[in-house]
Structures are given as structure tokens and as C-alpha cells.
Design an enzyme around this catalytic site. Structure first.
Site, short mmCIF file in Angstrom:
data_model
loop_
_atom_site.label_atom_id
_atom_site.label_comp_id
_atom_site.label_asym_id
_atom_site.label_seq_id
_atom_site.Cartn_x
_atom_site.Cartn_y
_atom_site.Cartn_z
N SER A 164 -5.36 10.27 -4.16
CA SER A 164 -6.53 10.11 -5.03
C SER A 164 -6.42 10.98 -6.28
O SER A 164 -6.73 10.54 -7.39
CB SER A 164 -7.81 10.51 -4.27
OG SER A 164 -8.01 9.65 -3.18
N ARG A 201 -5.86 9.91 -10.44
CA ARG A 201 -6.83 10.37 -11.45
C ARG A 201 -6.17 11.22 -12.51
O ARG A 201 -6.55 11.19 -13.70
CB ARG A 201 -7.97 11.13 -10.75
CG ARG A 201 -8.89 10.16 -9.98
CD ARG A 201 -9.67 10.86 -8.88
NE ARG A 201 -10.71 10.05 -8.28
CZ ARG A 201 -10.51 9.12 -7.34
NH1 ARG A 201 -9.28 8.87 -6.90
NH2 ARG A 201 -11.52 8.44 -6.84
N GLY A 223 -6.05 -0.29 -4.35
CA GLY A 223 -7.47 -0.50 -4.64
C GLY A 223 -7.98 0.51 -5.66
O GLY A 223 -8.77 0.18 -6.54
N ARG A 259 -9.63 -8.08 -1.37
CA ARG A 259 -10.58 -6.95 -1.37
C ARG A 259 -11.71 -7.17 -2.37
O ARG A 259 -11.49 -7.71 -3.45
CB ARG A 259 -9.82 -5.64 -1.62
CG ARG A 259 -8.85 -5.36 -0.46
CD ARG A 259 -8.08 -4.10 -0.63
NE ARG A 259 -8.91 -2.90 -0.52
CZ ARG A 259 -8.45 -1.67 -0.66
NH1 ARG A 259 -7.18 -1.46 -0.93
NH2 ARG A 259 -9.26 -0.65 -0.53
N SER A 266 -18.90 4.96 -2.02
CA SER A 266 -17.53 4.62 -2.41
C SER A 266 -17.15 5.40 -3.65
O SER A 266 -17.79 5.28 -4.70
CB SER A 266 -17.43 3.12 -2.70
OG SER A 266 -16.30 2.87 -3.51
N GLN A 326 -14.54 4.86 -5.37
CA GLN A 326 -13.99 3.95 -6.37
C GLN A 326 -15.11 3.33 -7.21
O GLN A 326 -14.97 3.20 -8.43
CB GLN A 326 -13.13 2.88 -5.68
CG GLN A 326 -11.90 3.51 -5.05
CD GLN A 326 -11.06 2.54 -4.24
OE1 GLN A 326 -11.35 1.36 -4.18
NE2 GLN A 326 -10.02 3.06 -3.61
N ASP A 343 -10.39 7.18 5.70
CA ASP A 343 -8.98 6.74 5.79
C ASP A 343 -8.28 7.30 7.04
O ASP A 343 -7.16 6.88 7.35
CB ASP A 343 -8.22 7.15 4.53
CG ASP A 343 -8.80 6.48 3.29
OD1 ASP A 343 -9.47 5.43 3.42
OD2 ASP A 343 -8.59 7.01 2.18
N ARG A 348 -9.41 -2.77 9.01
CA ARG A 348 -8.88 -1.70 9.88
C ARG A 348 -9.60 -1.61 11.23
O ARG A 348 -9.11 -0.93 12.12
CB ARG A 348 -8.88 -0.36 9.14
CG ARG A 348 -7.79 -0.30 8.08
CD ARG A 348 -7.74 1.03 7.33
NE ARG A 348 -6.63 1.05 6.39
CZ ARG A 348 -6.53 1.86 5.35
NH1 ARG A 348 -7.47 2.76 5.13
NH2 ARG A 348 -5.48 1.80 4.55
N ARG A 383 -1.55 2.95 6.51
CA ARG A 383 -2.18 3.86 7.49
C ARG A 383 -2.08 3.31 8.92
O ARG A 383 -2.01 4.08 9.88
CB ARG A 383 -3.63 4.14 7.09
CG ARG A 383 -3.71 4.75 5.70
CD ARG A 383 -4.84 5.71 5.49
NE ARG A 383 -4.91 6.06 4.08
CZ ARG A 383 -4.22 7.04 3.48
NH1 ARG A 383 -3.41 7.81 4.19
NH2 ARG A 383 -4.33 7.27 2.18
O1 SPQ Z 1 -6.56 2.82 -3.09
P1 SPQ Z 1 -6.89 2.16 -1.80
O2 SPQ Z 1 -5.96 1.02 -1.55
O3 SPQ Z 1 -8.33 1.73 -1.72
O4 SPQ Z 1 -6.63 3.27 -0.66
C1 SPQ Z 1 -7.37 3.79 0.47
C2 SPQ Z 1 -6.29 4.34 1.47
O5 SPQ Z 1 -6.36 4.15 2.70
O6 SPQ Z 1 -5.38 5.00 0.98
C3 SPQ Z 1 -8.32 2.79 1.14
F1 SPQ Z 1 -7.78 1.77 1.63
O7 SPQ Z 1 -8.12 4.96 0.09
C4 SPQ Z 1 -9.29 4.93 -0.76
C5 SPQ Z 1 -10.50 5.44 0.03
O8 SPQ Z 1 -10.72 4.68 1.19
C6 SPQ Z 1 -9.02 5.82 -1.93
C7 SPQ Z 1 -10.25 6.25 -2.66
C8 SPQ Z 1 -10.12 6.89 -3.99
O9 SPQ Z 1 -9.06 7.46 -4.32
O10 SPQ Z 1 -11.13 6.87 -4.74
C9 SPQ Z 1 -11.51 6.10 -2.13
C10 SPQ Z 1 -11.77 5.45 -0.82
O11 SPQ Z 1 -12.19 4.10 -1.03
P2 SPQ Z 1 -13.71 3.70 -1.40
O12 SPQ Z 1 -13.68 2.19 -1.33
O13 SPQ Z 1 -14.56 4.29 -0.33
O14 SPQ Z 1 -14.03 4.18 -2.72
#
Ligand code: SPQ
Length: 427
Positions: free
Chosen positions: A22, A26, A93, A121, A166, A168, A314, A345, A387
Site C-alpha cells: 500500500s 502511494r 485494485g 471487481r 475502504s 481505496q 487481507d 476469498r 494471498r
Molecule cells: O490492490 P488490491 O488488489 O485491492 O489488493 C488487496 C490485497 O490483498 O493485497 C485486496 F485485495 O489489498 C487492498 C486492501 O484490501 C489494498 C488497499 C490499499 O492499499 O488501499 C486497501 C484494501 O482494499 P479496500 O477495498 O478495503 O480499500
């Protein structure tokens, strides 16, 4: 690629895990948008973060990389160029959702897409609020699915109450808010990881925070700087679990990020009776970092729910693995977000863990695991989910006989070198 795992006698050593995924994403994004140079040490050279680098290169940003050292020559917020081709986010994602927020502010058009998993997704969670800010974004099923076609432009601030916790969603809106007119704020039901907020502050942005609400005002400038990325606690989680799966084991994992919005795994392992000691805690670029001293103990079942869920979302696949051998029942609820990760998952953990002889019942928002299973080696498929591949490899350490993990190359998404590191610490 196939990964073979056999039952381990012991796990021990002193190790480091690759950089936080993460934070690595960033650092590249903010570095590209900042004025001046940003140096990133401890960058995660996993497939997802390399996708982020490639996307910004395609928008004209010069980014050099030597191993885990990355230099980003920031061009300022409006220095990005309109990409000539579609931007490929691969399996990530984080890349597509955060970049949607950034591109929504740019005076150009761009199309974002990724792999088969990304195509499934949900994107309206970011597209919806960005449209409220004035962004023009199209995608399949009215913006729910990729490819996303974005025509950026002038945005106005909003006050957004997110239905999901979230990072993201929160980050996409805050990044767009940095160039929107007025103030933009996001409130979430529980606090999700706050790396964007912390790193924005490190880049000189004024970020207002109160409880689960965070606000930024538009028109601020980011200043390039040096970022040191801590080890990824989501990667360390697999090694912590390895220690708990094999009696007599202990491990020191150095330089791990222990941001409270990410450290739910430590709380849960402790609640299950495992030993995790936090040593030498310090703050690096606004992020807490420490060494973890981990020692085996017989685990017992637990209940995982509510505000804890975003703090370990995660890690649930590998928590399920530990729960399978713990004494008693483990209940995981409020985790419906698991259904929209790289795979569903809930379904993939249940189907793959059952192959070892574990008793897992999937539910609508989590799973119930009856512990005390004697695991037997199995033929596992990562299903293209990093994972899932790693969690099942850890289960294999406690299973009689041999375990094979098909499609193990997915592990490179977040933990390049996983198989070698596991070999190094097991005997
Ligand atoms: O980037 P991606 O594919 O969504 O990766 C995952 C992971 O398992 O590595 C989720 F599948 O992590 C996300 C996490 O679940 C990474 C993340 C971030 O860096 O902001 C936030 C989380 O997702 P979300 O949907 O809760 O914002």
C-alpha cells in the site's frame, strides 16, 4: 508455476519481508504528482507496484528503479501527459481505484483496465462519488466494471459518507479532492488503513482528521521527498502464521510497519494465545515501524468482527489457516468485502482449505472454522490470488505429506521471494 511444500519440523531465523504494498503504490503516485524528486527506499518490486510505475511512465513521468530503490522525477500535479494507450493496472485494485481519482482531475482522457480479476471487481464505489464531484467516467454496467474511460476536468469538493470501510474509496476521493474546488471530506463506518492521509502529510499537505472523518482542501501542492517503506505486515502475517503452525518455532521479523489500521493480525494472534512481541518501535515518515519477535504457542479459536475487520482484511485467508489447527471454533463475520478481492476469498479459502481436511463453513459475511483438524497434504490452486497461494503454502507446513500449489506465480503480486524465504526459515 507450481510450488511444492512439505511438512516442516521447525521455523526459525531473523528475516525481513519486502516493502509494504500500500505504501509503495502511494509513494510512486504522490512522488509523480509532487514538485521535485522523490526517492523511495524499500520499495516493493512486486507485480502490482510495478504496474503503478508503468502507468505513470505512460503519462510521461520519469521513474528509475534499481531493485527496491526508486527515484520519481515529479512533474507537479498538472505535469502528467495524456496517455497514448490504455493504462494497464494488471491485477492491482489499488492502482486502478486511486488512479481513477487522480485522472479525474486531469485535463485529458484516459482508459484504465487490468486482468480478468480486475474485470470482475466493483468500481462504482469510486466512480459514484467521483461523478458527484463532477468527473466524467464511463465503464461497463454504468461504471461498475472496467475498462474505465475517464475524461478529467474541474471538480468540486463533496462531503461523502462511504457505506464501506475502504482505503481505496477514501483515497480516490481525497486525491481528487486535492484539486477540487473547496473542501472534500470522507467519513467511513470504521477506520480503514490511513497510509494516504499519513503520506499526504509527509508530502506537506494539510489533512484534517477527526475520528473516522478526514478532509482536505483543494489547490495544495505536494513537495517531493525521501520515503522509506517499512516491511509489509500483510506479508509478515504469513511468517507469523508459519511459526504458529509448527511447534517449537520462533522468528524475528525486522522492520515491519505496525500502523494500527493494519495491525489487527497481531491482536488476533495474541487473542488466540500466540506470542508476538513488539520491539524497538519507531516512527518513519509518519508510519510506526517495529521488529516482531514471534514464538509458537498452541492456539485457540476466537471471534473476529466489527472494527477489527478492516484492520486485518487481507490477513483473513491465513487467519483461517491458523484457525483450522487451533483448539475450538473461530467465527469471522462482517467481512463481506472478502467477496470482492482478487478472488471471492470466502469461497476460495473454504474450497482450498477443505482440501487439507479442514472444517470451514462459508457464510454470507465470513466463515466458521471448527479447529483441531489434522491437516493432510493437498493439491491446491491459488486461483490467481496471491494471498490464497501463500496462505495455503503455510497450511502445507503443518500437513502430513506433500502439498502442491498450482498457479503460484500469483504470489509475485505482493511477495516476490516468498518461496525462497520460506525455504530459508524452515527445516
Ligand atoms: O490492490 P488490491 O488488489 O485491492 O489488493 C488487496 C490485497 O490483498 O493485497 C485486496 F485485495 O489489498 C487492498 C486492501 O484490501 C489494498 C488497499 C490499499 O492499499 O488501499 C486497501 C484494501 O482494499 P479496500 O477495498 O478495503 O480499500
Amino acid at each position: 508455476m507450481e510450488l511444492r511444500i512439505t511438512k516442516a519440523q521447525k521455523v526459525e531465523g531473523t528475516v525481513r519481508v519486502p516493502g509494504d504494498k500500500s505504501i509503495s503504490h502511494r509513494a510512486v503516485m504522490l512522488g509523480a504528482l509532487a514538485e521535485g524528486k522523490t526517492t523511495i527506499r524499500g520499495f516493493l518490486p512486486g507485480a502490482d507496484c510495478l504496474s503503478t510505475i508503468e502507468c505513470f511512465r505512460r503519462m510521461g513521468v520519469t521513474i528509475e528503479r534499481e531493485g527496491d530503490l526508486v527515484t520519481v522525477y515529479g512533474k507537479g500535479w498538472y505535469g502528467l501527459e495524456e496517455p497514448r494507450q490504455r493504462l494497464d493496472v494488471g491485477n492491482s485494485g489499488t492502482t486502478i481505484r486511486l488512479m481513477t481519482g487522480i485522472i479525474a482531475t486531469q485535463p485529458f482522457h484516459a482508459v484504465l483496465e487490468g486482468d480478468e480479476s480486475i474485470a470482475k471487481r466493483p468500481m462504482r464505489r469510486v466512480v459514484g462519488p467521483l461523478r458527484e464531484m463532477g468527473a466524467k467516467i464511463d465503464g461497463r454496467q454504468n461504471g461498475e466494471y472496467t475498462p474505465l474511460a475517464i475524461r478529467g476536468g474541474k471538480l468540486h469538493g463533496i462531503s461523502y459518507r462511504s457505506p464501506v470501510a475502504s482505503a481505496q474509496v477514501k483515497s480516490a476521493i481525497l486525491l481528487a479532492g486535492l484539486q477540487a474546488e473547496g473542501t472534500t471530506s470522507v467519513e467511513e463506518p470504521y477506520l480503514s488503513r490511513d497510509h494516504t492521509e499519513r503520506m499526504l502529510q509527509a508530502f506537506g499537505i494539510d489533512v484534517q482528521r477527526a475520528g473516522n472523518r478526514v478532509s482536505v482542501s483543494g489547490g495544495q501542492t505536494l513537495r517531493g521527498r525521501e520515503i522509506v517503506v517499512p516491511g509489509d505486515i500483510s506479508s509478515a502475517a504469513f511468517l507469523i502464521a508459519a511459526v504458529m503452525m509448527v511447534p517449537g518455532s520462533s522468528l524475528v521479523i525486522e522492520q515491519v510497519g505496525i500502523n494500527p489500521t493494519r495491525s489487527g493480525i497481531i491482536d488476533v494472534v495474541r487473542a488466540m494465545g500466540g506470542h508476538v512481541e513488539i520491539v524497538n518501535e519507531r516512527l518513519v515518515n509518519e508510519e510506526p515501524v517495529a521488529d516482531l519477535h514471534v514464538a509458537h504457542a498452541e492456539l485457540r479459536g476466537t471471534v473476529i468482527e466489527g472494527e477489527l475487520i478492516p484492520r486485518l482484511i487481507d490477513e483473513i485467508p491465513v487467519i483461517a489457516v491458523m484457525a483450522a489447527v487451533a483448539q475450538g471454533r473461530t467465527i469471522i463475520r462482517d467481512a463481506q468485502e472478502l467477496k470482492v478481492k482478487e478472488t471471492d476469498r470466502i469461497a476460495t479459502v473454504a474450497s482450498q482449505l477443505a482440501k487439507f481436511g479442514a472444517k470451514v463453513t462459508p457464510t454470507d459475511d465470513g466463515m466458521i472454522i471448527e479447529g483441531g483438524a489434522a491437516l493432510v497434504g493437498a493439491e491446491i490452486d491459488s486461483m490467481g490470488d496471491h494471498r490464497i497461494g501463500m496462505a495455503m503454502a503455510i497450511a502445507g507446513l503443518a500437513a502430513e505429506g506433500e502439498t502442491t500449489i498450482a498457479n503460484a506465480e500469483a504470489i509475485n503480486v505482493s511477495f516476490p521471494g516468498f518461496a525462497n524465504l520460506l525455504r530459508q526459515i524452515t527445516r
